[in-house]
Every structure is written in C-alpha cells, then in structure tokens.
Design an enzyme around this catalytic site. Structure first.
Site, PDB file in Angstrom:
ATOM      1  N   VAL A 209       0.825  -1.212   0.000  1.00  0.00           N
ATOM      2  CA  VAL A 209       0.000   0.000   0.000  1.00  0.00           C
ATOM      3  C   VAL A 209       0.862   1.266   0.000  1.00  0.00           C
ATOM      4  O   VAL A 209       0.638   2.187  -0.788  1.00  0.00           O
ATOM      5  CB  VAL A 209      -0.960   0.000   1.214  1.00  0.00           C
ATOM      6  CG1 VAL A 209      -1.563   1.382   1.453  1.00  0.00           C
ATOM      7  CG2 VAL A 209      -2.076  -1.006   0.961  1.00  0.00           C
TER       8      VAL A 209
ATOM      9  N   THR B 277      -0.938  -4.113   9.634  1.00  0.00           N
ATOM     10  CA  THR B 277      -1.802  -4.257  10.822  1.00  0.00           C
ATOM     11  C   THR B 277      -2.277  -5.710  10.874  1.00  0.00           C
ATOM     12  O   THR B 277      -3.441  -6.011  10.625  1.00  0.00           O
ATOM     13  CB  THR B 277      -3.016  -3.290  10.747  1.00  0.00           C
ATOM     14  OG1 THR B 277      -3.624  -3.421   9.444  1.00  0.00           O
ATOM     15  CG2 THR B 277      -2.607  -1.855  10.970  1.00  0.00           C
TER      16      THR B 277
ATOM     17  N   GLU C 107      -7.429   2.606   2.406  1.00  0.00           N
ATOM     18  CA  GLU C 107      -7.059   2.327   1.013  1.00  0.00           C
ATOM     19  C   GLU C 107      -7.847   1.117   0.501  1.00  0.00           C
ATOM     20  O   GLU C 107      -7.972   0.126   1.189  1.00  0.00           O
ATOM     21  CB  GLU C 107      -5.540   2.059   0.945  1.00  0.00           C
ATOM     22  CG  GLU C 107      -5.020   1.877  -0.452  1.00  0.00           C
ATOM     23  CD  GLU C 107      -5.535   2.959  -1.405  1.00  0.00           C
ATOM     24  OE1 GLU C 107      -5.334   4.153  -1.157  1.00  0.00           O
ATOM     25  OE2 GLU C 107      -6.177   2.586  -2.410  1.00  0.00           O
TER      26      GLU C 107
ATOM     27  N   LYS D 206     -13.912   0.760   5.682  1.00  0.00           N
ATOM     28  CA  LYS D 206     -12.930  -0.171   5.120  1.00  0.00           C
ATOM     29  C   LYS D 206     -13.246  -1.622   5.531  1.00  0.00           C
ATOM     30  O   LYS D 206     -13.267  -2.541   4.707  1.00  0.00           O
ATOM     31  CB  LYS D 206     -11.522   0.235   5.582  1.00  0.00           C
ATOM     32  CG  LYS D 206     -10.417  -0.706   5.183  1.00  0.00           C
ATOM     33  CD  LYS D 206     -10.239  -0.814   3.684  1.00  0.00           C
ATOM     34  CE  LYS D 206      -9.387  -2.019   3.346  1.00  0.00           C
ATOM     35  NZ  LYS D 206      -9.188  -2.206   1.931  1.00  0.00           N
TER      36      LYS D 206
ATOM     37  N   CYS E  97      -5.774  -9.339   3.364  1.00  0.00           N
ATOM     38  CA  CYS E  97      -6.811  -8.409   3.839  1.00  0.00           C
ATOM     39  C   CYS E  97      -8.122  -9.073   4.247  1.00  0.00           C
ATOM     40  O   CYS E  97      -8.596  -8.864   5.359  1.00  0.00           O
ATOM     41  CB  CYS E  97      -7.057  -7.343   2.791  1.00  0.00           C
ATOM     42  SG  CYS E  97      -5.618  -6.269   2.620  1.00  0.00           S
TER      43      CYS E  97
ATOM     44  N   LYS F 181      -7.838 -11.247   7.521  1.00  0.00           N
ATOM     45  CA  LYS F 181      -7.612 -10.536   8.794  1.00  0.00           C
ATOM     46  C   LYS F 181      -8.715  -9.504   9.051  1.00  0.00           C
ATOM     47  O   LYS F 181      -9.094  -9.285  10.190  1.00  0.00           O
ATOM     48  CB  LYS F 181      -6.223  -9.919   8.837  1.00  0.00           C
ATOM     49  CG  LYS F 181      -6.054  -8.589   8.144  1.00  0.00           C
ATOM     50  CD  LYS F 181      -4.665  -8.028   8.349  1.00  0.00           C
ATOM     51  CE  LYS F 181      -4.411  -6.811   7.464  1.00  0.00           C
ATOM     52  NZ  LYS F 181      -5.300  -5.691   7.700  1.00  0.00           N
TER      53      LYS F 181
HETATM   54  N1  NAD Z   1      -2.070  -5.220   0.580  1.00  0.00           N
HETATM   55  C1  NAD Z   1      -3.246  -4.763   0.185  1.00  0.00           C
HETATM   56  O1  NAD Z   1      -3.780  -5.143  -0.848  1.00  0.00           O
HETATM   57  C2  NAD Z   1      -3.969  -3.748   1.026  1.00  0.00           C
HETATM   58  C3  NAD Z   1      -5.057  -3.057   0.463  1.00  0.00           C
HETATM   59  C4  NAD Z   1      -5.708  -2.097   1.241  1.00  0.00           C
HETATM   60  C5  NAD Z   1      -5.301  -1.864   2.546  1.00  0.00           C
HETATM   61  N2  NAD Z   1      -4.256  -2.571   3.074  1.00  0.00           N
HETATM   62  C6  NAD Z   1      -3.832  -2.264   4.427  1.00  0.00           C
HETATM   63  O2  NAD Z   1      -2.686  -1.428   4.349  1.00  0.00           O
HETATM   64  C7  NAD Z   1      -1.793  -1.709   5.442  1.00  0.00           C
HETATM   65  C8  NAD Z   1      -0.421  -2.085   4.907  1.00  0.00           C
HETATM   66  O3  NAD Z   1      -0.557  -3.292   4.178  1.00  0.00           O
HETATM   67  P1  NAD Z   1       0.581  -3.812   3.178  1.00  0.00           P
HETATM   68  O4  NAD Z   1       0.023  -4.996   2.479  1.00  0.00           O
HETATM   69  O5  NAD Z   1       1.095  -2.660   2.398  1.00  0.00           O
HETATM   70  O6  NAD Z   1       1.686  -4.275   4.238  1.00  0.00           O
HETATM   71  P2  NAD Z   1       3.210  -4.665   3.942  1.00  0.00           P
HETATM   72  O7  NAD Z   1       3.549  -5.664   4.979  1.00  0.00           O
HETATM   73  O8  NAD Z   1       3.402  -4.986   2.510  1.00  0.00           O
HETATM   74  O9  NAD Z   1       4.009  -3.295   4.235  1.00  0.00           O
HETATM   75  C9  NAD Z   1       4.157  -2.718   5.474  1.00  0.00           C
HETATM   76  C10 NAD Z   1       5.517  -2.049   5.522  1.00  0.00           C
HETATM   77  O10 NAD Z   1       5.611  -1.252   6.707  1.00  0.00           O
HETATM   78  C11 NAD Z   1       6.957  -1.328   7.168  1.00  0.00           C
HETATM   79  N3  NAD Z   1       6.982  -0.887   8.562  1.00  0.00           N
HETATM   80  C12 NAD Z   1       6.488  -1.529   9.649  1.00  0.00           C
HETATM   81  N4  NAD Z   1       6.642  -0.757  10.738  1.00  0.00           N
HETATM   82  C13 NAD Z   1       7.249   0.385  10.332  1.00  0.00           C
HETATM   83  C14 NAD Z   1       7.627   1.571  10.996  1.00  0.00           C
HETATM   84  N5  NAD Z   1       7.411   1.748  12.297  1.00  0.00           N
HETATM   85  N6  NAD Z   1       8.225   2.549  10.288  1.00  0.00           N
HETATM   86  C15 NAD Z   1       8.431   2.405   8.965  1.00  0.00           C
HETATM   87  N7  NAD Z   1       8.067   1.302   8.281  1.00  0.00           N
HETATM   88  C16 NAD Z   1       7.474   0.305   8.955  1.00  0.00           C
HETATM   89  C17 NAD Z   1       7.349  -2.763   6.920  1.00  0.00           C
HETATM   90  O11 NAD Z   1       8.764  -2.926   6.900  1.00  0.00           O
HETATM   91  C18 NAD Z   1       6.680  -3.019   5.559  1.00  0.00           C
HETATM   92  O12 NAD Z   1       7.568  -2.744   4.500  1.00  0.00           O
HETATM   93  C19 NAD Z   1      -2.469  -2.791   6.267  1.00  0.00           C
HETATM   94  O13 NAD Z   1      -3.219  -2.205   7.277  1.00  0.00           O
HETATM   95  C20 NAD Z   1      -3.399  -3.451   5.253  1.00  0.00           C
HETATM   96  O14 NAD Z   1      -4.507  -4.055   5.865  1.00  0.00           O
HETATM   97  C21 NAD Z   1      -3.572  -3.499   2.341  1.00  0.00           C
END
Ligand code: NAD
Length: 435
Positions: free
Chosen positions: A11, A86, A151, A207, A263, A266
């Site tokens: 994201v 998360t 998102e 969301k 997603c 969870k």
């Molecule tokens: N993946 C999807 O399709 C999607 C779609 C919509 C919403 N979301 C939501 O978006 C959020 C992120 O999901 P994602 O799939 O991108 O996760 P992800 O695991 O791909 O990315 C998260 C990133 O955050 C970094 N991180 C963690 N703690 C940190 C900190 N304190 N400072 C800086 N960087 C840090 C991690 O190293 C990782 O690179 C979640 O809440 C998820 O539910 C995901």
C-alpha cells in the site's frame, strides 16, 4: 505539497508512487533497510504490474524519495500517511497495532509546523482518536490534525485502482485538514471521483465493512457452488443469473477454493472481534469466516476423493500459489493451507507460479519442488491442481500435459476450463460447482 508515507509495502509504495505522479513530493519511509536500499537502486521489492515504471519515472524526476529516517522528512511534511502492516494476533483475530503505534511515537517529537497525520492502514474504529491522543501526550506543542484515509486498492490492479478509484474515503475533523487532503487528491477531480468526507470512526469502519461485504459475496457463491454440485445445477449459470440483477452485480460471484490474501482474512476476523468487544455480534460475518474455512477443507476432500481416497505418494502438479493472479503475495493463500495438509499426508508436490515462488518457499514444507518452466511440473504427475487463474494457465497445451502425466486427474479450483473440453482431452476433470 510534501507527503511522507510511512511503510513502503504494497500500500505505502503504490500510494507514494501514485501521489508523486499526482505532483506531490513524496518521501517513502520504511524500517526495513534492505527494502529502502533496493528501492534507492530502483529494485522494486514486490511484484505489481506497472509499479516499476511509475517508481522509476518519479524517482528520476525528483519527486519520490526513499529513506529509513523519520528525522528530516517528518519536519518538512504537510501530510504524513501511516501505511504500515496491521496483522492479526494469532488466535482471536484482534488487530496488532504495534507497528502503527511505534510509527506514531517516532513521528510525535518531530512534528513541526501544521501537519496532518493520516492512517492509511486498515485499523479498528477508534485508532485515529488514539493516535491523536498519543501525539498530543508526546508533543503537547505540536500543531496537527489526524485523519483516516483507508485504502481500497487491489493487489494486481493497484495502480489503476489508485489512479481511478470508485471513491476516496476520508475521515477528518477540521476544515484545514480537509482542504489539504482535497488538494492532494485534486487530480482525481478531472475524472470526477467522489471524495466522501466522514467522521474518523465512519472512515475506519467503511474499510472493514467493504472488505467483509466482498468476502460475504465470495463465501455466498462458494456455498451456492457446493449446493449446485449436489443438485446438478451449474454455478456459472446461477452466478450469471443472479449477477445480472443490478441490485446484486456480477463481481465477486466466482466460486473457488476460498478467499485468501492478507486483507479479507484478517479484516473479517478483526471486524467480528471488534464487534464482539462492543457487544454487537456480527453473525453474518462470523458465518462468512466459517464458510471460508470450511471451503478450504472441502477442497482437500475433493482432491482426496479425486485421488481415489488417498493423497499418499501421489505426485501432484500445482498451477499457481498466490492468492490471486498478478501478485507475488501468498499471504493466507488457500494453496498454502491446502497443500500443507496434502503434503502432511504424503503427497509429493511440484509447483509453478509466475511470481509467487520466492514468497512461498519459506512457508510451504521443504519437500515441495518448484519449477520456473510450467511443463516441467507435469512430468509423471498423477494429478494437476489449478489454484490461481493466472492468464498463462488459461490456454495450456492440454495434449502435451496429458502426455507428460502419469495419471489424468485435473482439479480446476478456479473453473478456468470447460468440463466438456477437458473430457474430450481425456482428463478426469473436477471443478467447483459444475458437473
Ligand atoms: N495489501 C493490500 O492489498 C492492502 C489493500 C488495502 C489496505 N491494506 C492495508 O494497508 C496496510 C499495509 O498493508 P501492506 O500490504 O502494504 O503491508 P506490507 O507488509 O506490505 O508493508 C508494510 C511495511 O511497513 C513497514 N513498517 C512496519 N513498521 C514500520 C515503521 N514503524 N516505520 C516504517 N516502516 C514500517 C514494513 O517494513 C513493511 O515494508 C495494512 O493495514 C493493510 O490491511 C492493504
């Protein structure tokens, strides 16, 4: 406008790259040094169509930056987005907010000038208010507002979803914050994207409600598909017949082995858990989760039945590991739990996936063999299982596969092929919800 994106995963990286494409100066921060080093060398750590070019263009254009350092970036930012993971706690489904609160604690002392701190991660209702309290407690002089901007992008179509969204949802409390966020999303006015401003709580709940509704459609059609098998109906006909009703819609009515991805799994669990905490059980979503678990078990039984009652010592060729096509994400993919069970019971698995092998390897049992070349996996196989409907699996050379195999069982868990075609090629063909 200066934007900071904390978390550069699926994201954060897509959102950051797209905001820079909109014209903002974006600094993507991640705590993972290797990820940031790779990004600074224009190596994209995830597979997402089109992301490579978008990152390269804006990085080279001086609008997109990558760093591990909060210090320097936060002080300059107008808007700080939090897009860290998360995940669920193991067990009860509640959301582990440690990454969010760590980021917030790191932001707090650095806030300088008016800043809007925005949750982009999917977070339980009430989180934005907690973020506000923590920021205030840690930096009582800071001039800031909090907002919630969940998102809705889908992996595999993330850039299109971000650039041409159905809507943008923003929970916000002040006109000043609203004006800044409106300005950031202004390029979407050209294509008349609705921007819905809500309370913080509504944005957070929208969301979860959206993902839970989509998961409901999938579990619904999976249960109808199972029923079709019993009564001789064809789920494709049923799905089309109900989906053409404009009140229902045709999307997310395709049966399969159960939904996966980080997603839906969870977020449905989190929503029911939060609802229980608030003494408002969400019985429909509880049933959706149960139906999805049951669907994966049904697939194991389907595979076992097709293999004449046992998977022991059977050679199984696997097409696709990711939870859907056009991503390398294997988080909560049905293939993982189903294959792990089959392997426990003695199956020998040889798998292909265009992008998912790297992520699957540390998770699937060590005995799994992988191949980059599709047709290698069929050699001597007793059965084929198609888990993911990648385009390259849609036009396979069926004659060639049949010749390479030892057996003739083809389990198509995504209904990619037509039963009559498969029969005419000599396969014993099994799919979901069709005879
Ligand atoms: N993946 C999807 O399709 C999607 C779609 C919509 C919403 N979301 C939501 O978006 C959020 C992120 O999901 P994602 O799939 O991108 O996760 P992800 O695991 O791909 O990315 C998260 C990133 O955050 C970094 N991180 C963690 N703690 C940190 C900190 N304190 N400072 C800086 N960087 C840090 C991690 O190293 C990782 O690179 C979640 O809440 C998820 O539910 C995901």
């Amino acid at each position: 406008m200066k934007v900071v994106m904390i978390g550069s995963g699926y994201v954060g990286l897509v959102s950051g790259a797209c905001f820079s494409e909109f014209g903002a100066y974006v600094t993507c921060i991640d705590s993972d040094k290797d990820k940031i080093e790779a990004l600074n060398n224009l190596k994209i750590p995830i597979y997402e169509p089109g992301l490579n070019n978008l990152v390269k263009k804006n990085f080279e254009g001086g609008r997109l930056f990558f760093t591990t350092q909060y210090d320097g970036a936060i002080q300059n930012a107008d808007l700080v987005f939090i897009a860290v993971g998360t995940p669920s706690y193991r067990g009860d489904g509640s959301v582990d907010l440690k990454y969010i609160y760590k980021a917030v604690r790191d932001i707090a002392p650095l806030l300088s000038g008016y800043t809007v701190v925005i949750d982009k991660s999917t977070v339980p209702v009430g989180t934005a208010r907690n973020v506000k309290k923590i920021l205030k407690d840690l930096n009582s002089n800071a001039d800031f507002d909090v907002a919630s901007n969940p998102e809705f992008l889908r992996e595999g179509a993330a850039i299109k979803d971000f650039m041409f969204p159905d809507r943008v949802v923003v929970g916000v409390e002040s006109e000043k914050a609203k004006a800044l966020i409106k300005e950031l999303y202004r390029p979407l006015n050209l294509i008349e994207v609705p921007i819905q401003f809500t309370t913080l709580e509504s944005a957070e709940l929208i969301k979860y409600a959206a993902n839970s509704f989509l998961a409901t459609k999938i579990s619904f059609i999976n249960e109808i598909a199972n029923f079709c098998e019993k009564v001789g109906a064809d789920v494709h006909e049923v799905s089309k017949g109900i989906g053409l009703d404009g009140r229902i819609g045709r999307k997310f009515l395709h049966p399969g082995p159960g939904y996966g991805g980080s997603c839906f799994t969870k977020d449905t669990r989190a929503l029911t858990q939060i609802a229980r905490e608030n003494n408002t059980p969400l019985r429909i979503i509880d049933a959706v989760i149960e139906a999805n678990e049951s669907q994966k078990k049904k697939m194991i039984n389907k595979i076992r039945d097709a293999l004449a009652g046992t998977e022991k010592d059977k050679k199984v060729a696997v097409l696709g590991l990711t939870f859907k096509p056009e991503t390398d994400d294997i988080r909560e993919a049905p293939s993982i739990s189903i294959l792990s069970k089959l392997i426990d019971n003695g199956a020998k698995v040889h798998a292909h996936d265009p992008q998912g092998i790297k992520n699957a390897k540390p998770i699937l049992p060590k005995s799994v063999q992988y191949s980059d070349s599709i047709y290698d996996i069929f050699k001597g196989a007793d059965a084929v299982i198609l888990f993911t409907e990648w385009n390259i699996y849609r036009g396979l050379d069926l004659e060639r596969i049949k010749k390479l195999m030892n057996g003739n069982i083809f389990l198509d868990l995504r209904n990619v092929y037509e039963p009559d075609t498969m029969k005419s090629h000599g396969f014993s063909y099994f799919c979901v919800g069709r005879r």
